[in-house]
Design a protein around this motif. Structure first.
Motif, PDB file in Angstrom:
ATOM      1  N   LEU A 254       7.729  15.477  92.855  1.00 20.57           N
ATOM      2  CA  LEU A 254       8.989  15.447  93.587  1.00 20.57           C
ATOM      3  C   LEU A 254       9.227  14.017  94.074  1.00 20.57           C
ATOM      4  CD1 LEU A 254      11.005  17.713  94.179  1.00 20.57           C
ATOM      5  CD2 LEU A 254       9.922  17.995  96.421  1.00 20.57           C
ATOM      6  N   GLY A 255      10.361  13.471  93.702  1.00 17.90           N
ATOM      7  CA  GLY A 255      10.668  12.110  94.112  1.00 17.90           C
ATOM      8  C   GLY A 255       9.751  11.076  93.518  1.00 17.90           C
ATOM      9  N   ASP A 272      10.703  17.171  87.786  1.00 20.31           N
ATOM     10  CA  ASP A 272      10.968  16.535  89.082  1.00 20.31           C
ATOM     11  C   ASP A 272      12.466  16.599  89.364  1.00 20.31           C
ATOM     12  OD1 ASP A 272      11.395  14.735  91.210  1.00 20.31           O
ATOM     13  OD2 ASP A 272       9.671  13.523  90.640  1.00 20.31           O
ATOM     14  N   ALA A 274      14.187  15.948  91.943  1.00 18.17           N
ATOM     15  CA  ALA A 274      14.747  14.823  92.686  1.00 18.17           C
ATOM     16  C   ALA A 274      15.116  13.675  91.750  1.00 18.17           C
ATOM     17  CB  ALA A 274      13.755  14.359  93.752  1.00 18.17           C
ATOM     18  N   LEU A 330      19.792  10.929  98.281  1.00 11.92           N
ATOM     19  CA  LEU A 330      19.137  12.095  97.682  1.00 11.92           C
ATOM     20  C   LEU A 330      18.877  13.150  98.751  1.00 11.92           C
ATOM     21  CD1 LEU A 330      17.461  13.520  95.386  1.00 11.92           C
ATOM     22  CD2 LEU A 330      15.509  12.178  96.204  1.00 11.92           C
ATOM     23  N   ILE A 332      16.950  16.882  99.092  1.00 12.89           N
ATOM     24  CA  ILE A 332      16.081  17.893  98.493  1.00 12.89           C
ATOM     25  C   ILE A 332      16.235  19.182  99.282  1.00 12.89           C
ATOM     26  CG2 ILE A 332      13.685  18.504  97.963  1.00 12.89           C
ATOM     27  CD1 ILE A 332      13.132  15.453  97.811  1.00 12.89           C
ATOM     28  N   VAL A 363      16.485   9.343 101.401  1.00 17.57           N
ATOM     29  CA  VAL A 363      15.897  10.621 100.999  1.00 17.57           C
ATOM     30  C   VAL A 363      15.962  11.564 102.192  1.00 17.57           C
ATOM     31  CG1 VAL A 363      13.810  11.820 100.247  1.00 17.57           C
ATOM     32  CG2 VAL A 363      14.359   9.574  99.283  1.00 17.57           C
ATOM     33  N   ALA A 382      17.939  19.869  94.147  1.00 19.02           N
ATOM     34  CA  ALA A 382      18.183  18.520  94.659  1.00 19.02           C
ATOM     35  C   ALA A 382      19.574  18.087  94.244  1.00 19.02           C
ATOM     36  CB  ALA A 382      17.152  17.523  94.126  1.00 19.02           C
ATOM     37  N   ALA A 384      22.202  14.484  94.448  1.00 13.46           N
ATOM     38  CA  ALA A 384      22.152  13.043  94.683  1.00 13.46           C
ATOM     39  C   ALA A 384      23.522  12.435  94.454  1.00 13.46           C
ATOM     40  CB  ALA A 384      21.130  12.383  93.750  1.00 13.46           C
TER      41      ALA A 384
END
Length: 393
Positions: A254-255, A272, A274, A330, A332, A363, A382, A384
Motif C-alpha cells: 500500500l503506497g 497496490d 494507492a 491520495l 486511502i 496521503v 483509494a 487520488a
C-alpha cells in the motif's frame, strides 16, 4: 544499482558529472540534489539527455549519496565513481566506456547546469559531424570588464575577443581519450582545455542563457526564472480510483511499501490500490488513457508486478511531455489497517518513485463507518487527484 556494459554500437554517449559537493552554494546538501521546479537539479540534465533522440547511452559520475536519490538510471546508462577533481571524474567515466570505438561522439556536461536545451546539443553534434574534433557552447560577454587589484578598478579589458564557456562540451571519443591520456597533474576546469593542449582546434557554437551554472544560493532563483516558464504552462487535473479485494495469504502492499497485516490485496499485479489510483490520476491529467491500457491484466508480463513500475512510467510520461507534477492528493479508504503510522513512509516512497519532493504529496486515510465492502473489511479502495503543469499546445 549496478553498472553494466554499454553497447559499442551506440553512436553518441553523454557523461554527466554530478560528483561535486557544491559547498559554495550553501544549500546544506549537494547542490545537484537541490530541488528546482519540483525535481533535483541533477534530474533536469539527466531527463534531457535521456530524451534526446541522438543519445541512447551515458555515464552518470556520482557518489553513493547522489546515486541513492535516483529511482533508476535511464536505459543504456551506467555509473562511475567521482574523482577528487573534475579531471579525474571524466577519466573515470571514459574508463567505463572502454568498449566504445574512438569514432563515437561524447558530450561532457556538469550537472550544476540543469537547463540543457536540445538545440544546443544539436548544434554541438552538428559541429562534430561537420568535421570538428571538439566543440563547445559559448556566449558573448555583455558587461564591461576591468582589471581589479586590491578592490580598485583598473584598466578596461577588451571584451570583444572574450566569450563565456558553457557545457555540455562535445568531442570525438578518441580525441578526448588522447587529451586525458596526455594530461599532466595540473587540474583543468574543462575538457576543452586538455584538447587544446594537443593542438586540436575547438569549434565554438552558440550557447544558451538557460545553461546558467548553479554556484551560489542566489543562482537557484535565477535558474527558477529561466527554467520554470509558468506563463507558458497550463494546469491539468486528473482523478484516479481503484479497489482490490482483501484475501488471506498475501502481503499487503500500500503506497509503495509493505504493511504488516493479516490480509493482502488480490490482483494481477501486487494490487497496490494507492499506487494504482495515483497512476490513473496522472495519466488522466495527461489525457493518456488509464493503467489498464498501458499494462493490461491479460498480459502475463504484469502478473505479480510491483506497482511502483506503473507509477514510475506515469511520471516519465509527464517528463516526456515537458511537464511536471505540481501536487498529488491520495486518500486511502479502509477500516484496517491504520494508515497513520505509515503515512510518512508512503509519502517518501512515492516521492522517490517520481523524483519529486514529499512536500508535493498528500496521503490521507478514512473509513466508511463500517458501511459497504470497505466497512466489512472485504477490500480497500483509494482515490487520488493529480495536478500537473503542462506546456501549452
Amino acid at each position: 544499482m549496478t553498472d553494466s556494459a554499454l553497447s559499442p554500437v551506440r553512436r553518441v554517449a553523454a557523461i554527466l558529472l554530478a560528483g561535486g559537493v557544491g559547498a559554495r552554494a550553501g544549500l546544506g546538501q549537494p547542490k545537484q540534489l537541490a530541488l528546482l521546479g519540483g525535481k533535483p537539479v541533477l534530474q533536469w540534465s539527466l531527463d534531457t539527455f535521456a530524451a534526446h533522440p541522438a543519445i541512447s547511452g551515458g555515464v552518470l559520475v556520482a557518489g553513493d549519496d547522489v546515486m541513492a536519490s535516483i529511482a533508476a538510471l535511464p536505459e543504456g546508462w551506467i555509473s562511475a565513481r567521482p574523482g577528487a577533481e573534475r579531471q579525474q571524474s571524466v577519466a573515470n567515466a571514459l574508463a567505463v566506456l572502454g568498449d566504445w570505438d574512438d569514432d563515437a561522439l561524447v558530450l561532457v556536461h556538469d550537472a550544476a547546469r540543469p537547463g540543457v536545451p536540445a538545440a544546443v546539443i544539436d548544434r554541438l553534434l552538428a559541429a562534430l559531424e561537420g568535421g570538428a574534433d571538439a566543440a563547445i557552447p559559448t556566449l558573448p560577454v555583455p558587461d564591461t570588464l576591468v582589471a581589479q587589484t586590491g578592490g580598485e578598478a583598473g584598466e578596461v579589458v577588451d571584451r570583444a575577443a572574450l566569450a563565456r564557456v558553457q557545457t555540455p562540451q562535445a568531442f570525438r571519443l578518441g580525441t578526448l581519450r588522447r587529451a586525458h591520456g596526455g594530461a599532466g597533474p595540473g587540474a583543468a576546469t574543462d575538457d576543452a582545455q586538455l584538447v587544446r593542449r594537443l593542438g586540436v582546434p575547438v569549434a565554438a557554437v552558440e550557447g544558451d542563457a538557460r545553461l546558467h551554472k548553479l554556484t551560489y544560493a542566489d543562482d537557484m532563483a535565477i535558474l527558477s526564472g529561466l527554467l520554470e516558464a509558468k506563463a507558458m504552462m497550463r494546469t491539468a487535473v486528473g482523478m484516479g480510483y481503484d479497489v482490490h479485494r482483501l484475501v488471506t495469504g498475501k502481503p499487503l502492499w500500500l503506497g509503495g511499501i509493505e504493511i504488516p497485516h493479516s490480509h493482502g490485496l488480490e490482483g494481477h499485479s501486487d494490487a497496490d490500490v494507492a499506487l494504482h489510483a495515483l497512476t490513473d490520476a496522472i495519466l488522466g491529467a495527461l489525457g493518456d488513457g488509464d493503467i489498464g491500457a498501458h499494462f493490461p491484466p491479460s498480459d502475463p508480463e504484469w502478473r505479480g508486478a510491483a506497482s511502483w513500475r506503473f507509477l514510475e512510467f506515469a511520471g516519465q510520461r509527464v517528463t516526456a511531455a515537458g511537464g511536471r507534477i505540481g501536487h498529488l492528493d491520495l486518500t486511502i479508504i479502509a477500516e484496517a489497517p491504520k494508515i497513520g503510522p505509515f503515512r510518512d513512509n508512503m509519502r517518501a516512497r512515492i516521492a522517490e518513485i517520481l523524483a519529486i519532493s514529499p512536500t508535493r504529496i498528500s496521503v490521507k486515510a478514512t473509513t466508511t463507518e463500517r458501511l459497504g465492502f470497505t466497512g466489512r473489511r472485504e477490500g480497500i479502495a483509494a482515490q487520488a487527484v493529480a495536478t500537473l503543469q503542462l506546456p501549452e499546445t
